[in-house]
Design a protein around this motif. Sequence first.
Motif, PDB file in Angstrom:
ATOM      1  N   VAL A  46      19.751 -53.573  -0.135  1.00 36.37           N
ATOM      2  CA  VAL A  46      20.137 -53.388   1.258  1.00 36.37           C
ATOM      3  C   VAL A  46      21.085 -52.206   1.370  1.00 36.37           C
ATOM      4  O   VAL A  46      22.053 -52.093   0.600  1.00 36.37           O
ATOM      5  CB  VAL A  46      20.811 -54.658   1.822  1.00 36.37           C
ATOM      6  CG1 VAL A  46      21.218 -54.454   3.279  1.00 36.37           C
ATOM      7  CG2 VAL A  46      19.880 -55.855   1.691  1.00 36.37           C
ATOM      8  N   SER A  47      20.799 -51.323   2.319  1.00 31.19           N
ATOM      9  CA  SER A  47      21.644 -50.160   2.571  1.00 31.19           C
ATOM     10  C   SER A  47      21.875 -50.036   4.065  1.00 31.19           C
ATOM     11  O   SER A  47      20.913 -49.995   4.837  1.00 31.19           O
ATOM     12  CB  SER A  47      20.970 -48.883   2.038  1.00 31.19           C
ATOM     13  OG  SER A  47      21.753 -47.739   2.324  1.00 31.19           O
ATOM     14  N   ALA A  48      23.142 -49.997   4.486  1.00 33.18           N
ATOM     15  CA  ALA A  48      23.517 -49.839   5.897  1.00 33.18           C
ATOM     16  C   ALA A  48      22.831 -50.878   6.779  1.00 33.18           C
ATOM     17  O   ALA A  48      22.325 -50.559   7.859  1.00 33.18           O
ATOM     18  CB  ALA A  48      23.206 -48.425   6.378  1.00 33.18           C
ATOM     19  N   GLY A  49      22.773 -52.118   6.288  1.00 31.83           N
ATOM     20  CA  GLY A  49      22.199 -53.198   7.065  1.00 31.83           C
ATOM     21  C   GLY A  49      20.692 -53.225   7.119  1.00 31.83           C
ATOM     22  O   GLY A  49      20.111 -53.988   7.903  1.00 31.83           O
ATOM     23  N   PRO A  51      20.373 -58.636   9.191  1.00 25.59           N
ATOM     24  CA  PRO A  51      20.415 -59.358  10.464  1.00 25.59           C
ATOM     25  C   PRO A  51      19.069 -59.284  11.175  1.00 25.59           C
ATOM     26  O   PRO A  51      18.307 -58.327  10.992  1.00 25.59           O
ATOM     27  CB  PRO A  51      21.501 -58.621  11.254  1.00 25.59           C
ATOM     28  CG  PRO A  51      21.491 -57.232  10.690  1.00 25.59           C
ATOM     29  CD  PRO A  51      21.157 -57.389   9.235  1.00 25.59           C
ATOM     30  N   PRO A  52      18.749 -60.296  11.994  1.00 28.94           N
ATOM     31  CA  PRO A  52      17.481 -60.252  12.740  1.00 28.94           C
ATOM     32  C   PRO A  52      17.540 -59.225  13.858  1.00 28.94           C
ATOM     33  O   PRO A  52      18.608 -58.949  14.412  1.00 28.94           O
ATOM     34  CB  PRO A  52      17.355 -61.680  13.293  1.00 28.94           C
ATOM     35  CG  PRO A  52      18.748 -62.210  13.333  1.00 28.94           C
ATOM     36  CD  PRO A  52      19.481 -61.546  12.211  1.00 28.94           C
ATOM     37  N   PRO A  53      16.387 -58.649  14.207  1.00 31.71           N
ATOM     38  CA  PRO A  53      16.351 -57.657  15.287  1.00 31.71           C
ATOM     39  C   PRO A  53      16.270 -58.324  16.654  1.00 31.71           C
ATOM     40  O   PRO A  53      15.795 -59.451  16.795  1.00 31.71           O
ATOM     41  CB  PRO A  53      15.068 -56.882  14.999  1.00 31.71           C
ATOM     42  CG  PRO A  53      14.165 -57.917  14.400  1.00 31.71           C
ATOM     43  CD  PRO A  53      15.058 -58.832  13.602  1.00 31.71           C
ATOM     44  N   ASP A  74      17.387 -64.941   7.315  1.00 23.72           N
ATOM     45  CA  ASP A  74      18.108 -66.205   7.435  1.00 23.72           C
ATOM     46  C   ASP A  74      18.232 -66.871   6.067  1.00 23.72           C
ATOM     47  O   ASP A  74      17.691 -66.397   5.068  1.00 23.72           O
ATOM     48  CB  ASP A  74      17.454 -67.132   8.462  1.00 23.72           C
ATOM     49  CG  ASP A  74      16.009 -67.462   8.147  1.00 23.72           C
ATOM     50  OD1 ASP A  74      15.694 -67.688   6.967  1.00 23.72           O
ATOM     51  OD2 ASP A  74      15.185 -67.502   9.076  1.00 23.72           O
ATOM     52  N   ASP A  75      18.967 -67.969   6.027  1.00 28.10           N
ATOM     53  CA  ASP A  75      19.204 -68.719   4.795  1.00 28.10           C
ATOM     54  C   ASP A  75      18.321 -69.959   4.771  1.00 28.10           C
ATOM     55  O   ASP A  75      18.073 -70.576   5.810  1.00 28.10           O
ATOM     56  CB  ASP A  75      20.671 -69.168   4.720  1.00 28.10           C
ATOM     57  CG  ASP A  75      21.643 -68.006   4.811  1.00 28.10           C
ATOM     58  OD1 ASP A  75      21.537 -67.091   3.981  1.00 28.10           O
ATOM     59  OD2 ASP A  75      22.517 -68.026   5.709  1.00 28.10           O
TER      60      ASP A  75
END
Length: 650
Positions: free
Chosen positions: A23-26, A440-442, A420-421
């Motif tokens: 993951v990079s910058a979210g 995070p979800p869009p 999500d988890d």
Amino acid sequence: MNRTVRTVCPLDCPDSCSLLVEVSAGRAVKLRGDPGHPVTRGFICSKGQKHLRRLYDPYRLQTPLLRRGDDWQPVSWDTAYQVMARRLGDIAARDGSRAILHHDTSGHNGLLRGLAARFFNALGGATVPWGSLCWGSGYAAQQLDFGALYAHSWEDLRNAGTIVLWGRDPSRTNLHLLPFLREATQQGAVLMVINPAYVELPAPVRLQASPRPGTDGALALGMAAVIIRDNLVNPYFIANHTTGFDRFKELAGEFTPDRVEALTGVPARVVESLAHTYAGNGPSAILLGYGLQRYVNGGTTVRAIDALAALTGNIGVPGGGANYVSQHWRGFFNDVTGAEMGSRRRLSWPRLGRAILEADSPPVRSIVVTRSNPVTQLPDTNAVLEAFRRAEFVVVVDQFMTDTAGLAHLVLPCTHFLEDDDLVYSSWSNYLFLANQAVPPPGQCKPDYRIFSELAEIMELPGFPRLTPYQWLAWALEPATAKYGITLEQLRQGPVRHPEMGPVAWADKKFKTPSGKFEFYDGSYVSPGYLTTPGYPLCLITPHHRDYLHSQYYNLDREQWSSLPEVDLHPATAGALGINHGDTVAVVSPAGRIRAAARVTGAVSPYMARIFQGKWIQQQGGVNFLTLGQEPDLGLGTPYYDCPCRVERI
């Protein structure tokens, strides 16, 4: 600064790949297999390689959509919840909650997805499909034979003298099994393949048989007859750990090699060779696929194959087994579905379209769909379409505008598994995984558990305390924590193997049948055989494609949208019909008709036509317009492959 997040592929697949996400910058920028996992070993299949494409696809749904006539209107979650609460509440008040059908399968194997079922149980119970679209007949068969279902670990194949891939094509559906097969053959194991289609393997195949579709049970009984005739049985195992052998011996004696050749198309000499190799070069492991039980006689077929393992004592020994699927996670978790809160009505899954239309007292007024695309995937598409169009209120939770979502009144956008988890487990894997949120979800996408928890709160339903995802997961894991000490903190470090699952199934020979022994098939069900229907000389087989999982991922390959599905025909079959490679043809069954492009290939037998399942109707797919809604001998499995057809040149 980049970070790496540990997660797992949650798809309905035997492999359950442990994954590492960069993951990079979210934003997730790279996905790779976890090299530290002992089974999946750091590589991922073509489907896994599409996860990031799916995550960031520009056509992904990101806001709730409400149908207004022929148009879709984006609405807020507040509006979506209000509409759903009012419509479902009104239907439940008028006709009872069982007027609502909840269609849910395994588009995501996460445990928290069970909170959708909890919502309907808290509402009082709903109507649900009963049976299986995948493994139901074989599942019921092994319940009768063994009393429960357990399978050997793949690592145990190193102990096998012979390995039988029966109706199983790991190159398409089980890629991480291939290295274990290769290692076993390098150590001297003999590999046998029984399949009406060609199976491509990275290991040498000693014997290959292509029975007519639906005749695998007859072949198994023929092999059993040879094993009994030539005294290749294990008398100690039969005497001490089985019941019903005398009746089975009588039944098998009716299936001489010559009769089996007439039924199956497998030469008598090959039947003899299969039997002698399996019984004489042990220990021998059978790896069962699901295609061989997708017939009306599917349960009978699996029972006949199981009997081969019992005859030869290849049960409870290293390198043996009749390996199908496993029930080892039962009782491992608290039940997040809240089954004790509701009373469910059950409708036959293999004929669900017709069953919905026929339902009464109450009729099905509403359909809510989670983790599935039934309009594409259920058999007898015409009946399914009619059932959905008759429903007063249809809700679909999905990431894309699937064939099913296109018929909805309300579409709710859900998260991708990287957003999500969850806890993920599978009936094929001995490992439990924690799927950690990576990005995070869009837009307004929400996890399924949050959608139904928030809706339950609005409707003031019981059984939904305000818990975070990790609190739900910790509660679900409490039995395993108390018994084995397994915690979420431990799972954050990596997957954990089921503590009670050793490499060999049934090592103690303590079966869970009423007799406490393996119970031989007694011939009381549909006799294995090959039936043809006048006017429909071929059998339509609709297996999984290597690059797609059911209907998932087809929408990503937009260059294929305008192309017809391909129907595979043997050169002799195509030649007799005057069909050339690339011709546009009609494939016709008693249920319907679709257009396809002919592909002439030696990879299929002359008895069959093959169309890979999953291509969406809106993409000129829809193979289930051809399949029949019918029930099998055992387990309410779905006999997709029991589908006579003909192919006509257009």
